[in-house]
Scaffold this active site. Structure first.
Site, PDB file in Angstrom:
ATOM      1  N   HIS A  91       0.827  -1.219   0.000  1.00  0.00           N
ATOM      2  CA  HIS A  91       0.000   0.000   0.000  1.00  0.00           C
ATOM      3  C   HIS A  91       0.859   1.267   0.000  1.00  0.00           C
ATOM      4  O   HIS A  91       0.503   2.269   0.615  1.00  0.00           O
ATOM      5  CB  HIS A  91      -0.954   0.025   1.198  1.00  0.00           C
ATOM      6  CG  HIS A  91      -1.934  -1.109   1.218  1.00  0.00           C
ATOM      7  ND1 HIS A  91      -3.193  -1.009   0.685  1.00  0.00           N
ATOM      8  CD2 HIS A  91      -1.837  -2.368   1.705  1.00  0.00           C
ATOM      9  CE1 HIS A  91      -3.837  -2.160   0.858  1.00  0.00           C
ATOM     10  NE2 HIS A  91      -3.029  -3.007   1.456  1.00  0.00           N
ATOM     11  N   ASN A 164     -10.341  -2.916   2.511  1.00  0.00           N
ATOM     12  CA  ASN A 164     -10.033  -2.970   1.082  1.00  0.00           C
ATOM     13  C   ASN A 164     -11.299  -2.722   0.272  1.00  0.00           C
ATOM     14  O   ASN A 164     -12.399  -2.692   0.816  1.00  0.00           O
ATOM     15  CB  ASN A 164      -9.484  -4.352   0.704  1.00  0.00           C
ATOM     16  CG  ASN A 164      -7.995  -4.502   1.036  1.00  0.00           C
ATOM     17  OD1 ASN A 164      -7.290  -3.520   1.276  1.00  0.00           O
ATOM     18  ND2 ASN A 164      -7.533  -5.734   1.051  1.00  0.00           N
ATOM     19  N   TYR A 378       0.731  -4.069  12.177  1.00  0.00           N
ATOM     20  CA  TYR A 378       0.655  -2.645  11.825  1.00  0.00           C
ATOM     21  C   TYR A 378       1.445  -1.759  12.774  1.00  0.00           C
ATOM     22  O   TYR A 378       2.121  -0.826  12.341  1.00  0.00           O
ATOM     23  CB  TYR A 378      -0.814  -2.208  11.715  1.00  0.00           C
ATOM     24  CG  TYR A 378      -1.486  -2.791  10.487  1.00  0.00           C
ATOM     25  CD1 TYR A 378      -1.689  -4.161  10.365  1.00  0.00           C
ATOM     26  CD2 TYR A 378      -1.876  -1.996   9.424  1.00  0.00           C
ATOM     27  CE1 TYR A 378      -2.271  -4.715   9.245  1.00  0.00           C
ATOM     28  CE2 TYR A 378      -2.468  -2.535   8.293  1.00  0.00           C
ATOM     29  CZ  TYR A 378      -2.664  -3.893   8.205  1.00  0.00           C
ATOM     30  OH  TYR A 378      -3.228  -4.440   7.082  1.00  0.00           O
TER      31      TYR A 378
END
Ligand code: HDE
Length: 703
Positions: A91, A164, A378
């Site tokens: 991304h 998404n 993350y």
């Protein structure tokens, strides 16, 4: 960066720089400084020292060596050398915007999260929409999944919904993610291809990963070729939990539905857009927000209990499965509006740090093994990317509600906490923050037990039924695009056994699809289907999975291009422009020269783009309004011929006057549905809302 230096103490902006190059030559420096006199704050170093000359480094004599002593030069260059941070491993290419979320329907019965219970409250948000595989400088339109992340700055802390534009994923367990991404990214030895799945390592991995077959159907569909970032759907993908005041929990899936409807480009068009404007999506959103338009989505939920989940013919904890809308309907509960472009791309879009672990009380995770792995990844990635555990202090990441913690120090600590207490509990500071069970985040009380092991649930074993359901839910046009995309991608694969393995998997999805792909690849016979752990079920088709069925009957968000040249008829241009804009479209005028054209009546007409640099792939529909003379001249100009041929080949509505018709004829475009006279404005604008799908078989061979 601006500082608070007051005007009264500031040195004058422009002082004579006797002896300097800029003072004695009217270089850009000299001229600019004269224009700027008295209007700008003085330029300073990071330490606040006013810089007298920003054009010349310190050197001995005008042609002599540069001095190491030049600390102003060194500060500037050192900062520059460090201006990039590691890009996101996935991304990396993304576009961000600010806005708000407004709740329209309370979920009070299900959750204590105020963002989902307080109707009418506008929660500020920052959203980032991204491609997955390419680097940060890659183009906007490869065939790829789009990430759709929203940071809600709620009254109870930041909630990040990191989803998404496709409701399922390639893999079931987070441990496979590095393998998947290594396979799809540039191949390790050669460093290509950039932002493309059409290569051996990707399809090798996929062919050995049957659980990805459902996702394969989605990525081969036009869902991965969005027309605009404002025209994608969004999905939280995993099941989450909502927790109410009594502690009861309900499963939830999150959905975003675009106000402008779902729209895609077609493959040939997407490829050409990448050349014509690699920033196509980013520019479109920038221009729309700059023009006062918005990007909007409805926020909807699917709510279900464990008892309902037990009746599904799949496991909702398996991220390769979706819950068809026909099984659990969507309830619309709010609206997301993006209306403000960031002030600074790096500070906001690049530094924003999304983490699925950023939650608020009343929302909790499910046991989806993919989600569980993401909860670790993350935070870890932000530490590496942003370089400090203090990344939450960056303005784009900081909560907008009160917060108080005892975390101290660390790289780039921006706060200056006072006092001696940096721990909890403490009796030394009466006002130091304490835990609060009444308002704090409480996890769902779920009993868990079992044998420790590297396990995969039996209920995750059906890899083909929903892939088949997706295929059977598509229109014929969409099926042809999926089959053709598979042929295109596998045609780029060098290893025959990989192609054969993929066609084998397709046999489980649909025999006809497998045959079409085999024919497209020129295979002499159909390869055997691999063993399937479960019999493939014929689940009922779900029309909600189509794109064509979800296009909206509107011109809003669509752009019409008018090709003109010297001698074009001004009245026709004005009439078309007026009608199209009244119907909600934007209009851009294209001509051979960007300086404008002289119309038939001799008056000047301004234009928005030069023909060679503004091909018809930039538009949803086109008009060609030309004098007979210009049509003749343009028939020898490949940019004009491509403009017409591509608009036709990409199934667009076309409006033409007599001259335009001449050019179409030279280009071999015959009268057909969607090619109309410029005077038939209503017919043209109606056709411009969609594509002329029935034209496709006459312009392109599809699998
Ligand atoms: Fe991500 N993903 N992901 N992902 N993902 C990242 O975090 C990861 C997955 C998604 O605009 C990374 O900040 C793992 C599913 C979006 O900044 C990283 C797994 C979904 C974004 C990471 C997944 C997503 C990311 C890289 C398998 C849809 C962009 C940079 C378990 C629900 C966020 C970053 C933005 C970004 C890990 C799978 C969505 C490395 C381990 C499934 C939209 O942490």
């Amino acid at each position: 960066m601006k500082n608070t230096r007051s005007k009264s103490t500031a040195a004058p902006v422009t002082e004579p720089r006797s002896g300097s190059f800029a003072a004695s030559h009217s270089s850009s420096g000299g001229e600019l400084h004269e224009q700027a006199q008295g209007t700008h704050a003085p330029l300073t170093t990071q330490q606040g020292l006013v810089i007298p000359d920003n054009q010349n480094s310190l050197r001995i004599g005008p042609r002599g060596p540069t001095l190491l002593e030049d600390f102003i030069l060194r500060e500037k260059i050192t900062h520059f050398d460090h201006e990039r941070i590691p890009e996101r491993i996935v991304h990396a290419r993304g576009t961000g915007a600010h806005g708000h979320f407004e709740l329209t329907h309370s979920l009070e019965a299900y959750t204590t999260a105020k963002v989902l219970t307080e109707v009418g409250v506008k929660t500020p948000v920052f959203s980032r929409i991204s491609t997955v595989a390419g680097g940060s400088g890659s183009s906007d339109t490869p065939r790829d999944v789009r990430g759709f992340s929203i940071k809600f700055y709620t009254l109870q802390g930041n909630w990040d919904l990191v989803g998404n534009n496709i409701p399922v994923f390639f893999i079931q367990d987070a441990v496979k993610f590095p393998d998947l991404i290594h396979a799809v990214k540039m191949e390790s030895d050669r460093g290509f291809p950039q932002a493309a799945s059409a290569h051996d390592t990707f399809w090798d991995f996929i062919s050995l990963t049957p659980e990805s077959m459902h996702m394969v159907m989605w990525i081969m569909s036009d869902r991965t070729l969005p027309r605009s970032l404002r025209m994608i759907e969004g999905f939280g993908v995993h099941s989450f939990r909502l927790l109410n005041a009594a502690g009861d929990s309900t499963f939830v899936k999150f959905h975003w539905r675009p106000k402008l409807g779902l729209q895609s480009t077609i493959w040939d068009e997407a490829v050409k857009i990448a050349g014509a404007d690699p920033d196509f999506h980013r520019r479109e959103l920038f221009e729309a927000l700059s023009a006062g338009e918005t990007a909007e989505w409805e926020f909807a939920v699917q709510l279900f209990t464990q008892e309902v989940a037990d009746t599904f013919p799949f496991d909702h904890l398996d991220a390769t499965k979706l819950i068809p809308e026909e099984l659990v309907p969507l309830t619309v509960i709010g609206r997301l509006v993006l209306d403000r472009w960031p002030d600074n791309f790096f500070a906001e879009t690049e530094q924003v740090a999304f983490c699925p672990s950023h939650l608020v009380p009343g929302i909790d995770f499910s046991n989806d093994p993919l989600l569980q792995g993401r909860l670790f990844s993350y935070l870890d990635t932000q530490l590496s990317r942003l370089g400090s555990p203090n990344f939450a202090q960056l303005p784009i990441n900081a909560p907008k509600c009160p917060f108080a913690h005892q975390q101290r120090d660390g790289h780039m600590q921006m706060a200056q906490p006072s006092g001696r207490v940096a721990y909890e509990p403490s009796s030394l500071a009466a006002d130091s923050p304490r835990e609060s069970v009444a308002t704090g985040f409480i996890s769902a009380t779920v009993a868990e037990s079992g044998t420790k092991g590297r396990l995969r649930a039996e209920s995750f074993a059906d890899h083909y039924s929903q892939a088949r359901q997706f295929w059977r839910s598509q229109t014929g046009h969409e099926q042809a695009h999926i089959a053709s995309a598979l042929v295109f991608e596998l045609s780029k694969v060098e290893h025959l056994h990989v192609k054969l393995a993929m066609v084998g998997h397709m046999r489980h999805v649909d025999g006809g699809l497998a045959q079409r792909v085999a024919d497209g690849l020129g295979l002499v016979s159909l390869p055997a289907a691999p063993h399937s752990a479960r019999p493939v079920q014929n689940l009922p088709p779900s029309p909600a999975l189509q794109i064509i069925g979800k296009m909206k009957d509107t011109l809003a968000g669509r752009c019409i291009g008018i090709l003109i040249a010297d001698g074009s008829d001004g009245a026709s241009i004005t009439a078309l422009k007026k009608a199209a804009m009244a119907a909600g479209a934007t209009v851009k005028v294209v001509a051979p020269k960007v300086g404008g054209v002289k119309l038939a009546d001799g008056s000047p007409q301004a234009v928005d783009g030069q023909l060679a640099g503004t091909p018809s792939v930039m538009f949803d529909a086109v008009a060609v309004l030309l004098s007979a003379q210009a049509a003749k001249a343009l028939s020898a100009d490949s940019a004009a011929v491509d403009f017409v041929r591509n608009a036709y080949g990409h199934l667009k509505a076309m409006a033409v006057d007599a001259g335009g018709q001449d050019l179409l004829q030279t280009c071999g475009v015959r009268p057909c549905a969607g090619v109309v006279a410029a005077s038939a404005l209503e017919e043209f604008l109606g056709a411009a809302k969609t594509r002329q799908w029935d034209r496709e078989r006459s312009v392109r061979s599809l699998a």
